[in-house]
Design a protein around this motif. Structure first.
Motif, PDB file in Angstrom:
ATOM      1  N   GLY A 187       3.799   7.554  -1.325  1.00  0.00           N
ATOM      2  CA  GLY A 187       2.653   6.752  -0.946  1.00  0.00           C
ATOM      3  C   GLY A 187       3.031   5.756   0.128  1.00  0.00           C
ATOM      4  O   GLY A 187       4.217   5.555   0.424  1.00  0.00           O
ATOM      5  N   THR A 188       2.042   5.141   0.718  1.00  0.00           N
ATOM      6  CA  THR A 188       2.288   4.114   1.726  1.00  0.00           C
ATOM      7  C   THR A 188       3.045   2.948   1.112  1.00  0.00           C
ATOM      8  O   THR A 188       3.956   2.383   1.735  1.00  0.00           O
ATOM      9  N   MET A 189       2.675   2.584  -0.110  1.00  0.00           N
ATOM     10  CA  MET A 189       3.375   1.554  -0.861  1.00  0.00           C
ATOM     11  C   MET A 189       4.223   2.225  -1.935  1.00  0.00           C
ATOM     12  O   MET A 189       3.899   3.327  -2.398  1.00  0.00           O
ATOM     13  N   GLY A 190       5.316   1.570  -2.328  1.00  0.00           N
ATOM     14  CA  GLY A 190       6.270   2.177  -3.237  1.00  0.00           C
ATOM     15  C   GLY A 190       5.690   2.500  -4.604  1.00  0.00           C
ATOM     16  O   GLY A 190       5.051   1.658  -5.226  1.00  0.00           O
ATOM     17  N   MET A 191       5.953   3.722  -5.081  1.00  0.00           N
ATOM     18  CA  MET A 191       5.516   4.140  -6.414  1.00  0.00           C
ATOM     19  C   MET A 191       6.676   4.826  -7.122  1.00  0.00           C
ATOM     20  O   MET A 191       6.751   6.049  -7.184  1.00  0.00           O
ATOM     21  N   PRO A 192       7.644   4.035  -7.640  1.00  0.00           N
ATOM     22  CA  PRO A 192       8.805   4.620  -8.310  1.00  0.00           C
ATOM     23  C   PRO A 192       8.445   5.267  -9.642  1.00  0.00           C
ATOM     24  O   PRO A 192       7.452   4.910 -10.279  1.00  0.00           O
ATOM     25  N   GLY A 193       9.273   6.217 -10.049  1.00  0.00           N
ATOM     26  CA  GLY A 193       9.078   6.893 -11.323  1.00  0.00           C
ATOM     27  C   GLY A 193      10.397   7.113 -12.022  1.00  0.00           C
ATOM     28  O   GLY A 193      11.469   7.023 -11.421  1.00  0.00           O
ATOM     29  N   ALA A 194      10.336   7.403 -13.314  1.00  0.00           N
ATOM     30  CA  ALA A 194      11.538   7.635 -14.110  1.00  0.00           C
ATOM     31  C   ALA A 194      11.154   8.363 -15.383  1.00  0.00           C
ATOM     32  O   ALA A 194       9.970   8.460 -15.742  1.00  0.00           O
ATOM     33  N   VAL A 233     -10.235   5.077   3.779  1.00  0.00           N
ATOM     34  CA  VAL A 233     -10.758   5.690   2.560  1.00  0.00           C
ATOM     35  C   VAL A 233     -10.120   7.057   2.330  1.00  0.00           C
ATOM     36  O   VAL A 233      -9.787   7.425   1.196  1.00  0.00           O
ATOM     37  N   ALA A 234      -9.933   7.824   3.392  1.00  0.00           N
ATOM     38  CA  ALA A 234      -9.323   9.147   3.244  1.00  0.00           C
ATOM     39  C   ALA A 234      -7.890   9.030   2.722  1.00  0.00           C
ATOM     40  O   ALA A 234      -7.458   9.832   1.880  1.00  0.00           O
ATOM     41  N   LEU A 235      -7.140   8.041   3.200  1.00  0.00           N
ATOM     42  CA  LEU A 235      -5.775   7.819   2.729  1.00  0.00           C
ATOM     43  C   LEU A 235      -5.771   7.416   1.263  1.00  0.00           C
ATOM     44  O   LEU A 235      -4.955   7.904   0.467  1.00  0.00           O
ATOM     45  N   TRP A 236      -6.652   6.522   0.888  1.00  0.00           N
ATOM     46  CA  TRP A 236      -6.808   6.095  -0.513  1.00  0.00           C
ATOM     47  C   TRP A 236      -7.079   7.302  -1.404  1.00  0.00           C
ATOM     48  O   TRP A 236      -6.457   7.455  -2.463  1.00  0.00           O
ATOM     49  N   ARG A 237      -7.948   8.188  -0.960  1.00  0.00           N
ATOM     50  CA  ARG A 237      -8.296   9.373  -1.749  1.00  0.00           C
ATOM     51  C   ARG A 237      -7.098  10.322  -1.874  1.00  0.00           C
ATOM     52  O   ARG A 237      -6.837  10.866  -2.946  1.00  0.00           O
ATOM     53  N   ARG A 238      -6.345  10.483  -0.787  1.00  0.00           N
ATOM     54  CA  ARG A 238      -5.174  11.363  -0.827  1.00  0.00           C
ATOM     55  C   ARG A 238      -4.115  10.840  -1.796  1.00  0.00           C
ATOM     56  O   ARG A 238      -3.510  11.606  -2.547  1.00  0.00           O
ATOM     57  N   GLU A 239      -3.889   9.538  -1.776  1.00  0.00           N
ATOM     58  CA  GLU A 239      -2.838   8.989  -2.634  1.00  0.00           C
ATOM     59  C   GLU A 239      -3.245   9.019  -4.106  1.00  0.00           C
ATOM     60  O   GLU A 239      -2.400   9.248  -4.978  1.00  0.00           O
ATOM     61  N   LEU A 240      -4.518   8.829  -4.403  1.00  0.00           N
ATOM     62  CA  LEU A 240      -4.985   8.999  -5.778  1.00  0.00           C
ATOM     63  C   LEU A 240      -4.856  10.456  -6.207  1.00  0.00           C
ATOM     64  O   LEU A 240      -4.529  10.752  -7.368  1.00  0.00           O
ATOM     65  N   ASN A 241      -5.078  11.374  -5.285  1.00  0.00           N
ATOM     66  CA  ASN A 241      -4.934  12.789  -5.617  1.00  0.00           C
ATOM     67  C   ASN A 241      -3.473  13.136  -5.917  1.00  0.00           C
ATOM     68  O   ASN A 241      -3.187  13.984  -6.772  1.00  0.00           O
ATOM     69  N   ARG A 242      -2.528  12.468  -5.244  1.00  0.00           N
ATOM     70  CA  ARG A 242      -1.109  12.691  -5.556  1.00  0.00           C
ATOM     71  C   ARG A 242      -0.783  12.215  -6.964  1.00  0.00           C
ATOM     72  O   ARG A 242       0.017  12.840  -7.677  1.00  0.00           O
ATOM     73  N   LEU A 243      -1.410  11.107  -7.383  1.00  0.00           N
ATOM     74  CA  LEU A 243      -1.212  10.639  -8.756  1.00  0.00           C
ATOM     75  C   LEU A 243      -1.825  11.629  -9.747  1.00  0.00           C
ATOM     76  O   LEU A 243      -1.263  11.868 -10.828  1.00  0.00           O
ATOM     77  N   ARG A 244      -2.951  12.218  -9.378  1.00  0.00           N
ATOM     78  CA  ARG A 244      -3.548  13.246 -10.238  1.00  0.00           C
ATOM     79  C   ARG A 244      -2.620  14.446 -10.352  1.00  0.00           C
ATOM     80  O   ARG A 244      -2.436  15.013 -11.453  1.00  0.00           O
TER      81      ARG A 244
END
Length: 332
Positions: free
Chosen positions: A192-199, A223-234
């Motif tokens: 993502g544009t902002m950090g989203m670490p996982g473990a 808005v398109a970027l916001w939608r893409r990054e939420l889709n990555r979380l999905r």
């Protein structure tokens, strides 16, 4: 020489009354039209384009212009407007109901722990977060917008209590960190544009996926970027349905956004919704709890039940923190 006088009759005021009535009906129609666009997108299960995503975040508050429009329609005896307004009220009431599943798992409990998520707004709220962590003693902490100084403070103050950490080190809003009392195995996180670490955490011998969420906000030009990054979380949520998962953070979206509902549709449940706090505002902090929207969430796979949830006020940040007590159950 006499003075001429003008006599006015009631008929002379009729055109003026008609103009005032038309203007009032026009105002009511304008209110209804604006609300209809947003409600129409909600009905169609789409977030639309600006300004719809921004307005969807405050969907329950659209009851105010709708109610005012109904009052204007009533005062002017505008029957089509009354029907229009009542239909909008009905749809809003329907959509305000909680979205997603809330049933608890049936398997026996095997672990209980506490999760805290907090957006500290460019690190400025770190000083307020530290005493909250000490007081509430969470087991896992997700901190968004935790830049270099914020991360250094948390490492120094909680080096013993939280020996396991996974972070994206960056400046401003791009840095984030996950603190854990449980052993962690780092993952690549979500891009993502902002950090989203996982473990992956080892919770009493059971693997639990931990993922911090912090997609870009739906600003008018992204808005398109916001939608893409939420889709990555999905995509992350759907990738491993068999491993218990905690997906927490600042989602910059509410249950009224289609992109967020698609994450819930993977089977995750909202911890606040499970404990009866589905509409408690978390942003903007300065107006909460009287006004705002809930964009900070702790999402849980069906292996978890939520025992309690509390939104906590912090100074020097525009978000309220969210604290959720959860129980991991044996899968049946």
């Amino acid at each position: 020489m006499g003075t001429a006088t003008t006599e006015w009759t009631a008929a002379d005021f009729v055109p003026e009354r008609h103009r005032a009535r038309r203007f009032t009906r026009w105002c009511a129609g304008l209110l209804f039209a604006g609300v209809s666009v947003v409600v129409g997108c909600r009905t169609a299960d789409t977030d639309g384009i600006t300004p719809v995503p921004q307005l969807l975040a405050f969907l329950p508050w659209l009851l105010v212009p709708t109610g005012f429009g109904l009052l204007l329609a009533l005062l002017t005896r505008w029957r089509p407007g009354l029907v229009w307004g009542i239909a909008l009220l009905g749809l809003l009431a329907w959509f305000i109901e909680p979205y997603g599943k809330s049933s608890d798992p049936s398997g026996p409990a095997i672990a209980e722990f506490r999760v805290l998520t907090s957006n500290v707004e460019f690190g400025r709220g770190t000083g307020s977060l530290v005493p909250v962590i000490r007081r509430e003693r969470p087991d896992v902490v997700f901190v968004e917008e935790c830049e270099y100084t914020c991360q250094a403070t948390l490492r120094k103050d909680f080096n013993t209590e939280f020996p396991y950490r996974q972070a994206v080190a960056a400046a401003g809003s791009h840095g984030s960190i996950v603190l854990s009392r449980f052993p962690l195995r780092g993952t690549k996180g979500v891009t993502g544009t902002m950090g989203m670490p996982g473990a992956v955490a080892d919770v009493n011998g059971h693997s639990v996926r931990l993922q911090l969420a912090h997609p870009m906000p739906p600003l008018p030009n992204q808005v398109a970027l916001w939608r893409r990054e939420l889709n990555r979380l999905r995509t992350f949520a759907a990738a491993d349905p068999t491993t218990p998962t905690v997906l927490a953070g600042d989602f910059n979206s509410s249950q009224d956004h289609a992109a967020f509902r698609r994450i819930l549709d993977t089977g995750l449940r909202d911890g606040a919704r499970m404990t009866g706090h589905d509409r408690t505002p978390s942003w903007p902090e300065r107006f909460a709890p009287n006004f705002g929207t809930q964009i900070d969430h702790v999402l849980l796979s069906p292996d978890f039940s939520a025992n309690s949830a509390r939104f906590l006020d912090l100074a020097d940040t525009d978000h309220r923190a969210l604290l959720v007590d959860i129980t991991l159950h044996q899968h049946e």
